[in-house]
Design a protein around this motif. Structure first.
Motif, short mmCIF file in Angstrom:
data_model
loop_
_atom_site.label_atom_id
_atom_site.label_comp_id
_atom_site.label_asym_id
_atom_site.label_seq_id
_atom_site.Cartn_x
_atom_site.Cartn_y
_atom_site.Cartn_z
N ASN A 183 0.82 -1.21 0.00
CA ASN A 183 0.00 0.00 0.00
C ASN A 183 0.86 1.27 0.00
O ASN A 183 0.41 2.31 -0.50
N THR A 184 2.07 1.17 0.54
CA THR A 184 2.99 2.30 0.41
C THR A 184 3.33 2.53 -1.05
O THR A 184 3.32 3.67 -1.55
N VAL A 185 3.62 1.44 -1.75
CA VAL A 185 3.90 1.53 -3.19
C VAL A 185 2.70 2.12 -3.92
O VAL A 185 2.85 2.98 -4.80
N GLY A 204 -17.79 2.59 7.51
CA GLY A 204 -17.98 3.77 8.33
C GLY A 204 -16.68 4.51 8.61
O GLY A 204 -16.63 5.74 8.60
N PHE A 205 -15.60 3.74 8.79
CA PHE A 205 -14.32 4.36 9.10
C PHE A 205 -13.77 5.11 7.89
O PHE A 205 -13.36 6.28 8.00
N VAL A 206 -13.76 4.47 6.71
CA VAL A 206 -13.14 5.11 5.54
C VAL A 206 -13.96 6.32 5.07
O VAL A 206 -13.40 7.25 4.46
N THR A 259 -4.68 3.35 6.35
CA THR A 259 -6.10 3.11 6.06
C THR A 259 -6.28 2.27 4.81
O THR A 259 -7.14 1.37 4.76
N PHE A 260 -5.47 2.51 3.77
CA PHE A 260 -5.57 1.69 2.56
C PHE A 260 -5.17 0.25 2.85
O PHE A 260 -5.71 -0.68 2.25
N THR A 261 -4.23 0.06 3.76
CA THR A 261 -3.88 -1.30 4.17
C THR A 261 -5.06 -1.96 4.87
O THR A 261 -5.35 -3.14 4.64
#
Length: 411
Positions: A136-138, A219-221, A338-340
């Motif tokens: 996800n960093t990439v 709900g979180f995102v 968050t994307f992870t």
């Protein structure tokens, strides 16, 4: 793992090109061609295909393979750029965007949105649990670099390259990426069996929501960026009102912001790669982000009370620019974590629903950011800056509390 990450980096960098093209390069070209500011702004309606990713995400799940969709959509983007190169360039004095150009830009967004779904699906299927952080960093860093390259790098070439050559360069890049996507051994995953394909009916949403952790993650995102997005839209405008020049602010809020955001994203990936647990890491960075926004809000209160201007070389000027960079750094850190989390949740879905599941979460994430981005100005005008930024603080504190309700399946 390194081979997969390098491949994903190249593909995500190409995926960021359309956003940079239409947010940075094309507005400049269209304005230079004589279009009014209103017409240039209305061109953003052509982003509409991105809001309908859930319409074609089930197609990626049920027809063919994600690799085939990625190859075809990337090649189609090259074809659209080739057609744009064949059209006459925008000429001075035009009052509106030519219909042919508008149609091709709409198709460019459609192809980019399908490419986004296919590439995210491949990433979900390729990355193992220990690879989600670096992966996800990439994703985040390469996408931002691609957007910056298309929006700023190509813009710097405008005096040298004509309209046709710019789009031919983009077309060649897309066709090279399509060849890479089709030939790369790491992407040659088995095709889904027809017997396992879901029946995409009116029960599709129900099938998605019953996946463990989906309701909480949705709900979180949707809410995790609300306060940050509102502040990041308004604070640079305040600095402009307090004496910073537009070129200087463009440098700090443009190049500086991207650099700080990439640094934050890279740190988030490094921490996850060192086996930091995702939810405790996310809780820590959310607290840091809340502290950064509190610092920015305190600074805003002080400036608003005294009516002070940010003169060159003053401590307040430095403190304001530090606050701006700090928020982008912490925002990049939060985004990677968050994307992870989103990808981890989508990996819990059946393999023939993962593209649609991730697209649902990504669409909600985008809607949350757009919501405060559009409403921030109206909130400031109606509530005043102090009350408005106090609201942003509350909104930024909410995800920290909400994280305590996270299901164990996402731990």
């Amino acid at each position: 793992m390194r081979g997969k990450l390098l491949l994903l980096a190249g593909l995500y960098l190409v995926q960021g090109l359309p956003y940079g093209l239409q947010s940075g390069l094309l507005p400049m070209l269209l304005r230079a061609g004589g279009l009014s500011l209103t017409r240039v702004g209305l061109a953003k309606v052509l982003y509409a295909p991105w809001l309908f990713k859930l319409v074609w995400a089930p197609l990626v799940d049920t027809w063919g393979s994600p690799r085939a969709w990625l190859t075809l959509s990337t090649a189609a983007l090259g074809l659209v750029c080739g057609l744009l190169a064949a059209l006459p360039p925008v000429e001075a004095g035009w009052a509106e965007l030519p219909i042919a150009v508008a149609v091709l830009l709409l198709l460019l967004n459609l192809g980019a949105a399908v490419q986004d779904v296919a590439l995210d699906t491949l990433a979900v299927q390729l990355l193992g649990p220990t690879e989600l952080g670096p992966g996800n960093t990439v994703q985040v860093v390469a996408y931002k670099l691609g957007a910056a390259l298309a929006g700023g790098g190509l813009l710097a070439l405008v005096p040298t390259l004509s309209w046709p050559w710019l789009f031919l360069l983009l077309a060649a890049t897309y066709w090279l990426a399509a060849s890479l996507a089709w030939a790369a051994p790491a992407l040659q995953l088995p095709w889904p069996q027809p017997s396992k394909l879901p029946h995409h009916t009116q029960h599709l949403l129900q099938d998605l929501l019953v996946v463990s952790g989906t309701l909480w993650t949705a709900g979180f995102v949707f809410t995790y960026k609300l306060g940050e997005q509102g502040a990041s839209n308004l604070f640079p405008l305040l600095l402009l009102d307090r004496g910073l020049s537009a070129p200087e602010l463009g440098l700090w809020n443009g190049v500086g912001a991207v650099a700080c955001s990439i640094a934050g994203s890279s740190l988030g990936g490094a921490l996850l790669a060192r086996h930091w647990k995702l939810l405790p890491l996310l809780r820590s960075v959310l607290w840091f982000r809340l502290g950064g926004l509190a610092y920015q809000t305190t600074l805003l209160f002080y400036l608003d009370t005294l009516g002070t201007r940010l003169g060159p070389g003053t401590v307040l000027r430095g403190a304001a620019l530090l606050s701006l960079c700090l928020q982008h750094f912490l925002g990049g850190l939060v985004t990677t974590a968050t994307f992870t989390l989103m990808m981890r949740c989508s990996q819990l879905a059946p393999s023939n629903l993962q593209a649609t599941h991730y697209s649902l979460l990504a669409t909600l994430e985008l809607l949350g950011k757009l919501l405060l981005g559009m409403l921030a100005g109206a909130l400031a005008d109606s509530l005043g800056l102090r009350l408005c930024f106090s609201l942003f603080l509350v909104l930024s504190a909410t995800p920290v509390l909400y994280l305590g309700l996270a299901p164990r399946t996402l731990a």
